[in-house]
Design a protein around this motif. Structure first.
Motif, short mmCIF file in Angstrom:
data_model
loop_
_atom_site.label_atom_id
_atom_site.label_comp_id
_atom_site.label_asym_id
_atom_site.label_seq_id
_atom_site.Cartn_x
_atom_site.Cartn_y
_atom_site.Cartn_z
N ARG A 188 8.43 31.61 7.59
CA ARG A 188 9.73 31.23 8.12
C ARG A 188 10.39 32.49 8.69
NH1 ARG A 188 15.46 32.46 7.67
NH2 ARG A 188 16.57 30.57 8.28
N GLU A 189 10.67 32.45 10.00
CA GLU A 189 11.28 33.59 10.67
C GLU A 189 12.81 33.52 10.54
OE1 GLU A 189 9.96 36.18 11.85
OE2 GLU A 189 7.84 35.65 11.91
N PRO A 190 13.51 34.64 10.74
CA PRO A 190 14.96 34.63 10.61
C PRO A 190 15.67 33.66 11.54
CG PRO A 190 14.15 36.88 10.54
CD PRO A 190 12.97 36.02 10.88
N ASP A 191 15.04 33.29 12.67
CA ASP A 191 15.68 32.32 13.56
C ASP A 191 15.46 30.88 13.12
OD1 ASP A 191 13.03 31.83 14.19
OD2 ASP A 191 13.19 32.33 16.31
N GLY A 192 14.80 30.67 11.99
CA GLY A 192 14.56 29.34 11.46
C GLY A 192 13.22 28.73 11.83
N THR A 193 12.46 29.36 12.71
CA THR A 193 11.13 28.87 13.06
C THR A 193 10.20 28.93 11.86
OG1 THR A 193 11.43 29.67 15.32
CG2 THR A 193 9.17 29.19 14.61
N VAL A 194 9.42 27.87 11.68
CA VAL A 194 8.44 27.84 10.58
C VAL A 194 7.07 27.54 11.18
CG1 VAL A 194 7.74 26.79 8.40
CG2 VAL A 194 10.18 27.01 8.96
N VAL A 195 6.12 28.43 10.92
CA VAL A 195 4.76 28.23 11.42
C VAL A 195 3.78 28.27 10.26
CG1 VAL A 195 5.26 29.20 13.68
CG2 VAL A 195 4.35 30.67 11.87
N SER A 196 2.63 27.64 10.48
CA SER A 196 1.55 27.63 9.51
C SER A 196 0.38 28.43 10.06
CB SER A 196 1.11 26.19 9.24
OG SER A 196 -0.07 26.15 8.46
N ILE A 197 -0.27 29.19 9.19
CA ILE A 197 -1.48 29.93 9.54
C ILE A 197 -2.60 29.44 8.64
CG2 ILE A 197 -2.59 32.20 9.62
CD1 ILE A 197 0.20 33.37 10.17
N SER A 198 -3.69 28.97 9.27
CA SER A 198 -4.80 28.35 8.53
C SER A 198 -6.07 29.15 8.74
CB SER A 198 -5.02 26.92 9.02
OG SER A 198 -3.86 26.12 8.84
N GLY A 199 -6.65 29.60 7.64
CA GLY A 199 -7.92 30.32 7.70
C GLY A 199 -8.94 29.68 6.79
N SER A 200 -9.79 28.82 7.34
CA SER A 200 -10.88 28.21 6.57
C SER A 200 -12.09 28.07 7.48
CB SER A 200 -10.47 26.85 6.01
OG SER A 200 -10.17 25.93 7.03
N GLY A 201 -13.27 28.02 6.88
CA GLY A 201 -14.48 28.06 7.68
C GLY A 201 -15.37 26.86 7.49
N PHE A 202 -16.40 26.83 8.33
CA PHE A 202 -17.35 25.72 8.36
C PHE A 202 -18.53 26.00 7.43
CE2 PHE A 202 -15.47 26.11 12.63
CZ PHE A 202 -14.86 24.87 12.73
N GLY A 203 -19.19 24.91 7.03
CA GLY A 203 -20.50 25.04 6.42
C GLY A 203 -21.53 25.40 7.46
N PRO A 204 -22.80 25.48 7.06
CA PRO A 204 -23.85 25.94 7.99
C PRO A 204 -24.12 24.95 9.11
CG PRO A 204 -24.81 25.19 5.92
CD PRO A 204 -23.32 25.21 5.71
N ASP A 205 -24.43 25.49 10.28
CA ASP A 205 -24.77 24.65 11.43
C ASP A 205 -26.00 23.80 11.16
OD1 ASP A 205 -22.64 25.37 12.98
OD2 ASP A 205 -23.75 26.75 14.27
N GLY A 206 -26.88 24.27 10.29
CA GLY A 206 -28.04 23.48 9.93
C GLY A 206 -27.79 22.50 8.80
N GLY A 207 -26.55 22.44 8.29
CA GLY A 207 -26.22 21.59 7.16
C GLY A 207 -25.86 20.18 7.58
N THR A 208 -26.81 19.47 8.15
CA THR A 208 -26.60 18.08 8.55
C THR A 208 -26.80 17.16 7.35
OG1 THR A 208 -28.93 17.79 9.08
CG2 THR A 208 -27.50 18.62 10.85
N PRO A 209 -26.32 15.92 7.43
CA PRO A 209 -26.61 14.98 6.34
C PRO A 209 -28.11 14.84 6.09
CG PRO A 209 -24.87 14.11 7.74
CD PRO A 209 -25.38 15.35 8.42
N GLU A 210 -28.90 14.90 7.15
CA GLU A 210 -30.35 14.79 7.00
C GLU A 210 -30.93 15.96 6.21
OE1 GLU A 210 -28.78 12.35 10.09
OE2 GLU A 210 -28.70 14.55 9.89
N PHE A 211 -30.37 17.16 6.41
CA PHE A 211 -30.84 18.34 5.68
C PHE A 211 -30.65 18.14 4.18
CE2 PHE A 211 -29.69 22.27 3.50
CZ PHE A 211 -30.79 23.08 3.76
N TYR A 212 -29.46 17.68 3.77
CA TYR A 212 -29.20 17.50 2.34
C TYR A 212 -29.98 16.32 1.78
CZ TYR A 212 -25.55 20.81 3.48
OH TYR A 212 -24.89 21.93 3.93
N ALA A 213 -30.16 15.27 2.57
CA ALA A 213 -30.95 14.13 2.11
C ALA A 213 -32.40 14.56 1.87
CB ALA A 213 -30.90 13.00 3.13
N ALA A 214 -32.95 15.37 2.78
CA ALA A 214 -34.32 15.85 2.62
C ALA A 214 -34.47 16.71 1.38
CB ALA A 214 -34.75 16.62 3.86
N ALA A 215 -33.37 17.37 0.99
CA ALA A 215 -33.40 18.20 -0.22
C ALA A 215 -33.22 17.37 -1.48
CB ALA A 215 -32.31 19.27 -0.14
#
Length: 542
Positions: A77-104
């Motif tokens: 929250r800035e002094p002028d009243g503006t409120v922003v959100s910052i999001s830092g989260s990541g993805f799982g592996p590009d090879g992590g398809t449903p088929e990959f986990y099913a095969a495992a």
């Protein structure tokens, strides 16, 4: 805000009084973290500077709960009243398809190990927070953490408990064993835990945060995960280096604006619970059966909506705030027609911190490895433990909007909040760790503050109750419980049983979490802070 009425009767006496400050304040779950923040404010830094210094120090002070390999979210929250959100989260592996986990042959994603890892977003979020208005370099702000890493912070009781409960997983990872164990056994409380490799990594990232995503550190992390069988390409790792800065979500409650973090966080669940309860709680005992029934019912409905419809890349969550949905939720609570439990666990290891400066700038920051020590997998030679957010937050349910797939963010339990009035003035800023407990306890905190006029310390220390299960992937279909601290009292517990709640009673401070709140007393011109007595934190003012 409602005027305080009979607060000693409404709220049990806290273990400590609220902290007071005239101009600036911080609050966190560990004294060293709060000290890092208040030192920055006392020497002319702003709330963003303070939050960044606190975040880095918490990597040393609370190693089971957060780290460079974690995710992070912040409201500013800035002094002028503006409120922003910052999001830092990541993805799982590009090879992590449903088929990959099913095969495992996996019925669900593992909770630990390399297949539970998502690329970490915390450093990207902190870099974006720095760009949003810091006045000092990351090198300067993170220097105290570097010094603490080289000298070693004394092991706290909380960290020793975390290590004891995960000692076998830590022994299996050579780097974690070196950093956190002593000859294979947990350290004593007060024993220093130097981490020279982590000191070098923090120094390196202060100079270039992108190194974790596209540089040599990224290459080392991806290489190790691939060696362990996780199908990362490196491209998804690079994609995690771009944190999102966007307007915060907001909703009305008791004539105030409550601001929250957007998806993939469950901030919308707090706003939906508040919308359902708006106007229903102010005349009730905040710790009586009626108020607890409303809050628990709103939480149960919100979790059912999340499990049925929510994914990080869908807009299904917006439906919960529709007036017809709110009216129907209220009817169900009045008629005691609550949905059956769906999933989840209020446990989890995360830490939150808040900072307010003399200009009225405020930051609520929360970061997490997901479960304690995350995946218990280190990036060799760096002192960095990786999160297990993918294993915690993504489903192996075909066709579900939260089904695991490449470049779909897993759902989060993390969320941060603050409250302003119609003129944009800051009233409260807060947050708590605690897995699926977060959205419930944050709703309870806001109600205590706005419905009942609690001060910051009364709000964070009030007896808690927790709908279990929530929405964690590993607990789908768990039996339902309403977990209550026994400080709620026999009358409240009996009333809840009579309403059909599956009450499970715990100890007086057993709910978990470590809530932090800073409130502004505009009439007196001071800040009032509260740090949860369930952990070792402190609110400090300057």
């Amino acid at each position: 805000m409602s005027a305080p009425v009979d607060l000693p009767q409404r709220f049990p006496t806290s273990l400590r009084p609220p902290a007071l400050a005239a101009e600036a304040m911080v609050s966190s779950s560990h004294p060293a973290v709060s000290r890092a923040g208040i030192d920055v404010l006392a020497t002319g830094g702003n709330a963003i500077d303070a939050a960044l210094a606190m975040a880095a120090m918490s990597w040393l002070a609370l190693p089971g709960q957060c780290g460079i390999g974690a995710d992070a979210f912040a409201l500013v929250r800035e002094p002028d009243g503006t409120v922003v959100s910052i999001s830092g989260s990541g993805f799982g592996p590009d090879g992590g398809t449903p088929e990959f986990y099913a095969a495992a042959g996996l019925p669900q994603l593992p909770r630990y190990g390399p297949l539970s890892v998502a690329a970490p977003g915390a450093v990207a979020a902190l870099s974006a927070l720095h760009a949003a208005g810091a006045t000092r370099s990351l090198g300067e702000l993170w220097a105290p953490a570097v010094r603490a890493a080289r000298a070693g912070l004394p092991c706290s009781a909380r960290t020793r408990d975390d290590i004891v409960s995960h000692v076998e997983q830590l022994r299996a990872d050579p780097d974690a064993a070196t950093d956190l164990l002593r000859d294979g056994t947990p350290p004593d409380v007060g024993e220093r835990l130097p981490k020279p490799r982590l000191a070098d990594t923090i120094t390196r990232l202060a100079a270039d945060p992108a190194d974790l995503y596209t540089g040599a550190l990224a290459e080392r992390a991806v290489q190790e995960l691939r060696r362990l069988g996780a199908p990362f390409s490196g491209a998804e790792w690079a994609a995690a280096g771009s944190a999102r800065t966007e307007p915060a979500l907001r909703g009305r409650y008791r004539g105030r604006w409550v601001h929250q973090t957007p998806p993939p966080t469950p901030g919308w669940m707090v706003l939906d619970q508040l919308a359902v309860c708006d106007g229903e709680l102010a005349g009730l005992d905040p710790l009586g059966g009626g108020a607890v029934h409303w809050l628990a019912g709103a939480a149960r409905i919100a979790f059912a909506d999340r499990v049925a419809t929510a994914g990080s890349d869908t807009d299904a969550w917006r439906a919960g705030s529709h007036p017809d949905r709110i009216a129907e939720a209220r009817r169900r609570i009045r008629d005691n027609e609550l949905p059956a439990p769906v999933s989840g666990d209020p446990l989890g290891d995360t830490t939150s911190m808040v900072a307010v400066d003399a200009e009225g700038r405020a930051v609520s920051l929360i970061h997490s490895l997901a479960f304690t020590f995350g995946a218990c997998v280190s990036v060799p030679g760096t002192g960095v433990l990786l999160n297990n957010r993918l294993g915690r937050g993504a489903y192996l349910l075909p066709g579900h909007p939260n089904e695991v797939r490449p470049r779909r963010l897993p759902l989060h339990t993390l969320n941060a909040w603050l409250v302003t009035d119609d003129d944009g003035r800051l009233l409260h800023v807060g947050g708590t760790p605690g897995g699926d407990g977060q959205v419930q306890w944050n709703t309870q905190l806001v109600s205590h503050l706005l419905d009942h006029g609690a001060d910051a310390q009364q709000a964070v220390d009030a007896p808690r109750f927790t709908v279990f299960p929530g929405s964690d992937a590993g607990d789908l279909g768990a039996p339902g419980e309403l977990r209550c601290e026994d400080r709620l009292g026999d009358a409240t517990l009996d009333a809840l049983r009579a309403l059909g709640h599956p009450v499970v009673v715990g100890g007086p401070w057993s709910a978990g979490g470590s809530a932090q709140v800073i409130s502004l007393d505009h009439r007196r011109g001071c800040l009032v802070g509260g740090s949860d007595s369930r952990q070792e934190g402190v609110a400090l003012g300057a």
